[in-house]
Design an enzyme around this catalytic site. Structure first.
Site, PDB file in Angstrom:
ATOM      1  N   SER A 154       0.837  -1.195   0.000  1.00 48.55           N
ATOM      2  CA  SER A 154       0.000   0.000   0.000  1.00 48.55           C
ATOM      3  C   SER A 154       0.877   1.253   0.000  1.00 48.55           C
ATOM      4  O   SER A 154       1.682   1.444  -0.900  1.00 48.55           O
ATOM      5  CB  SER A 154      -0.962  -0.046   1.189  1.00 48.55           C
ATOM      6  OG  SER A 154      -2.008   0.874   1.036  1.00 48.55           O
ATOM      7  N   ASP A 188      -5.404  -3.825  -2.314  1.00 49.13           N
ATOM      8  CA  ASP A 188      -4.408  -3.404  -1.329  1.00 49.13           C
ATOM      9  C   ASP A 188      -3.583  -4.567  -0.775  1.00 49.13           C
ATOM     10  O   ASP A 188      -4.125  -5.571  -0.322  1.00 49.13           O
ATOM     11  CB  ASP A 188      -5.136  -2.700  -0.182  1.00 49.13           C
ATOM     12  CG  ASP A 188      -4.221  -1.854   0.662  1.00 49.13           C
ATOM     13  OD1 ASP A 188      -3.324  -2.428   1.311  1.00 49.13           O
ATOM     14  OD2 ASP A 188      -4.395  -0.632   0.694  1.00 49.13           O
TER      15      ASP A 188
END
Length: 360
Positions: free
Chosen positions: A52, A166
């Site tokens: 991320s 993510d």
């Protein structure tokens, strides 16, 4: 048997570091401060893995553009972030993130991961297969885009027939990709450390402005009823909560009015919380955010049990909320301070360990 990290670092004029950068939204700005502290103390980063926001910062550093990225991040205000928001009517997410990626592309250029001067891995999650995906080849911007797709907030990214989201979903602190790096020291930077102090107060005016601007900006794309549907989603409310406010609601959207600010949660929930002395008042979205943080902390601990780091730097969750991207200056400073403190303590321990080894 490999020498202890203490001896490896002590015996090198420029200790080699393998770096794992964790997920955690805007708290990821702290990664910039950590890298700055490492460079100032003469450490040579020879491998990076990130999930991320860790993939973003790790990628721009591997491309040699960290200073440019830090300068851009520090220039962001709440208003400029509002302009970077890219509303989406997709059910998979309320933001597309393409404008943010365009800014990153302008900084790093069209570079492939295998061409980076520092070995780099971006971690994403295959939503259909339920597995982590490592990007070690291919376009850097595509790898970053996949790794930052926060579930329900930023739409997933399709790569080679895989639906990717993510990296923090399954691997919020990616230690495995750097396990084979030839380094003197392995450092993990977690963005889900214990609270360092009371949580910051909500910023209701900021969130109300965000909603009003979102309504006005989306009205050109679709009708007001569609805008209401978009912003009434639980994920949209979660975004608002992470942006720094308890919640914002409106009784009437027919003429796109200014947003009336209200406390989070239905009246019954608020009364129940008020009747319980000593417990914090948490709306449904604070509960969801806290749940995500707890899950990621548990996953990170599990990872560290299998792949121990020589040095763990933990950025407190209270440093900032996940979407407070206008706070780069102070969050970078937090990362630098935490890294400096951790490295000083580690270097002192190294000196004592080395002396004990020699004397023994």
């Amino acid at each position: 048997m490999p020498a202890p990290a203490a001896l490896r670092v002590r015996g090198s004029s420029s200790p080699r570091v393998a770096l794992a950068l964790g997920s955690g939204g805007a708290r990821g700005y702290a990664h910039i401060g950590v890298i700055q502290a490492l460079r100032e103390r003469g450490y040579d980063i020879v491998g990076i893995a990130g999930s991320s926001m860790g993939a973003v910062v790790g990628g721009v550093h591997a491309a040699g553009r960290l200073d440019e990225f830090a300068h851009w991040a520090k220039s962001l205000t709440q208003r400029t972030i509002l302009r970077l928001l890219d509303p989406s009517i997709s059910a998979a997410g309320i933001l597309r993130a393409e404008k943010i990626l365009d800014a990153v592309r302008d900084i790093v250029g069209p570079v492939a991961i295998e061409q980076l001067p520092i070995p780099y891995t971006a971690v994403a999650t295959d939503l259909l297969a339920g597995k982590s995906v490592w990007f070690q080849r291919g376009p850097l911007d595509a790898a970053i885009r996949a790794s930052i797709a926060i579930p329900g907030v930023i739409a997933p990214h399709e790569v080679d027939g895989r639906l990717l989201a993510d990296g923090g979903i399954l691997d919020p602190l990616p230690m495995a990709p750097i396990a084979g790096v030839n380094a003197d020291l392995t450092i993990a930077v977690s963005l889900n450390g214990s609270e360092a102090g009371p949580a910051r107060d909500a910023e209701p005016n900021v969130t109300a402005e965000w909603l009003n601007r979102m309504v006005r900006s989306t009205s050109a794309l679709f009708d007001v009823s569609a805008a209401r549907s978009l912003l009434d989603r639980p994920t949209a409310r979660a975004v608002l909560s992470r942006f720094g406010a308890a919640a914002a609601e409106s009784d009437s959207w027919s003429q796109a009015p200014e947003i009336e600010q209200r406390p989070a949660g239905p009246p019954a929930d608020r009364e129940e919380a008020a009747d319980t002395p000593g417990l914090p008042k948490m709306g449904s979205f604070e509960v969801m955010n806290r749940t995500i943080d707890i899950a990621q902390s548990a996953l990170a601990r599990h990872t560290l049990a299998g792949y121990p780091a020589d040095l763990l730097i933990e950025v407190p969750r209270s440093t900032c909320r996940s979407l407070e991207f206008h706070r780069a200056v102070e969050v970078i400073a937090v990362g630098r301070a935490l890294a400096t403190q951790a490295l000083e303590a580690f270097e002192i321990d190294d000196d004592e360990s080395a002396a004990a080894t020699i004397e023994g």
